[in-house]
Scaffold this active site. Structure first.
Site, short mmCIF file in Angstrom:
data_model
loop_
_atom_site.label_atom_id
_atom_site.label_comp_id
_atom_site.label_asym_id
_atom_site.label_seq_id
_atom_site.Cartn_x
_atom_site.Cartn_y
_atom_site.Cartn_z
N ASP A 24 0.80 -1.25 0.00
CA ASP A 24 0.00 0.00 0.00
C ASP A 24 0.82 1.29 0.00
O ASP A 24 0.47 2.27 0.70
CB ASP A 24 -0.96 0.01 1.19
CG ASP A 24 -1.95 -1.15 1.16
OD1 ASP A 24 -1.91 -1.96 0.22
OD2 ASP A 24 -2.76 -1.25 2.10
N LYS A 129 -6.58 -4.92 -3.14
CA LYS A 129 -7.20 -5.67 -2.03
C LYS A 129 -8.25 -4.80 -1.35
O LYS A 129 -8.00 -3.64 -1.03
CB LYS A 129 -6.12 -6.10 -1.03
CG LYS A 129 -5.33 -4.97 -0.41
CD LYS A 129 -4.24 -5.53 0.47
CE LYS A 129 -3.46 -4.47 1.23
NZ LYS A 129 -4.27 -3.60 2.09
N CYS A 162 -2.15 -2.63 7.67
CA CYS A 162 -2.12 -3.54 6.52
C CYS A 162 -0.87 -4.42 6.46
O CYS A 162 -0.93 -5.55 5.98
CB CYS A 162 -2.30 -2.74 5.23
SG CYS A 162 -3.99 -2.10 5.09
C1 C5J Z 1 -3.15 0.46 5.56
C2 C5J Z 1 -4.90 1.60 6.75
N1 C5J Z 1 -2.65 0.34 4.34
N2 C5J Z 1 -4.07 2.04 7.69
N3 C5J Z 1 -4.44 0.90 5.67
O1 C5J Z 1 -2.48 0.22 6.54
O2 C5J Z 1 -6.08 1.82 6.83
#
Ligand code: C5J
Length: 223
Positions: A24, A129, A162
């Site tokens: 991400d 995802k 994540c």
């Molecule tokens: C991720 C989030 N990528 N913090 N998402 O960690 O909502």
């Protein structure tokens, strides 16, 4: 290949059976105006890891290793975004709302793209995802199994959300996982530190951790 500096003990892996998984590294989390900021976070904190993540990505590509990028992304009709996720908390913009970088956390929008410096190269796996974990409602496990992957090196954001969720999912699926300490970041430094500790506690109950430099050094060593 061995990472002697890994914690809680050395980590052995073969490049051909290992994937680098960058979680991400998207504008939605890294830049002002995206999902991360709508939740009230200081997104500038995440920029610190970009040079280390870029160095690891370049070296891993050079070594011929498999690269996986993930994006937290919902489809345009939000049919894969449960109301419980969309309605949680008190963000300034909710998932699917129009923001300065397009619709928040929606696939294909400018804010949903991986930052330019870490952009996927031709042939690298990109997983969209809908959840926090990279294995939930995606084909990632099958794609890795097809390639004979047994070990995963993780980086990305955010460490305790994540990244940690994906590592735990991977652990349960039988992968030996290592988290690259300076290639992952959180909006909450204490949460990052706690995550590193809990991953490697109890004899690597979730996995190992190591600095990116340890991987770079191992890749430079003659075989
Ligand atoms: C991720 C989030 N990528 N913090 N998402 O960690 O909502």
């Amino acid at each position: 290949m061995r990472l002697e500096q890994a914690n809680p003990f050395p980590y052995d892996f073969e490049v051909a059976k290992t994937a680098l998984v960058l979680i991400d590294m998207q504008r939605d989390f890294m830049e002002p105006g995206g999902f991360g900021e709508t939740l009230g976070n200081d997104v500038s904190l995440l920029q610190a890891i970009v040079p280390a993540a870029k160095a690891v990505l370049d070296a891993w590509r050079q070594a011929g290793g498999l690269v996986v990028h993930t994006r937290e992304a919902h489809c345009t009709d939000l049919s894969d975004c449960p109301p419980a996720k969309r309605n949680r908390g008190n963000p300034t913009l909710r998932i699917g709302d129009e923001g300065p970088m397009g619709r928040v956390l929606v696939a294909g929008e400018p804010g949903n793209q991986i930052i330019d410096v870490l952009a996927p190269a031709e042939g690298e796996i990109v997983i969209d995802k809908p959840g926090k974990g990279a294995f939930y409602a995606t084909a990632l496990h099958e794609l890795l199994q097809r390639r004979g992957i047994t070990h995963l090196l993780f980086g990305g954001v955010t460490t305790e959300v994540c990244v940690q969720t994906s590592m735990r999912e991977a652990n349960d699926r039988g992968y030996d996982c290592l988290l690259l300490e300076d290639c992952t970041e959180s909006y909450f430094p204490a949460f990052k530190a706690a995550t590193l500790d809990m991953v490697r506690a109890q004899g690597a109950i979730v996995g190992w951790t190591a600095p990116g430099a340890a991987l770079l050094a191992a890749l430079r060593r003659p075989a």
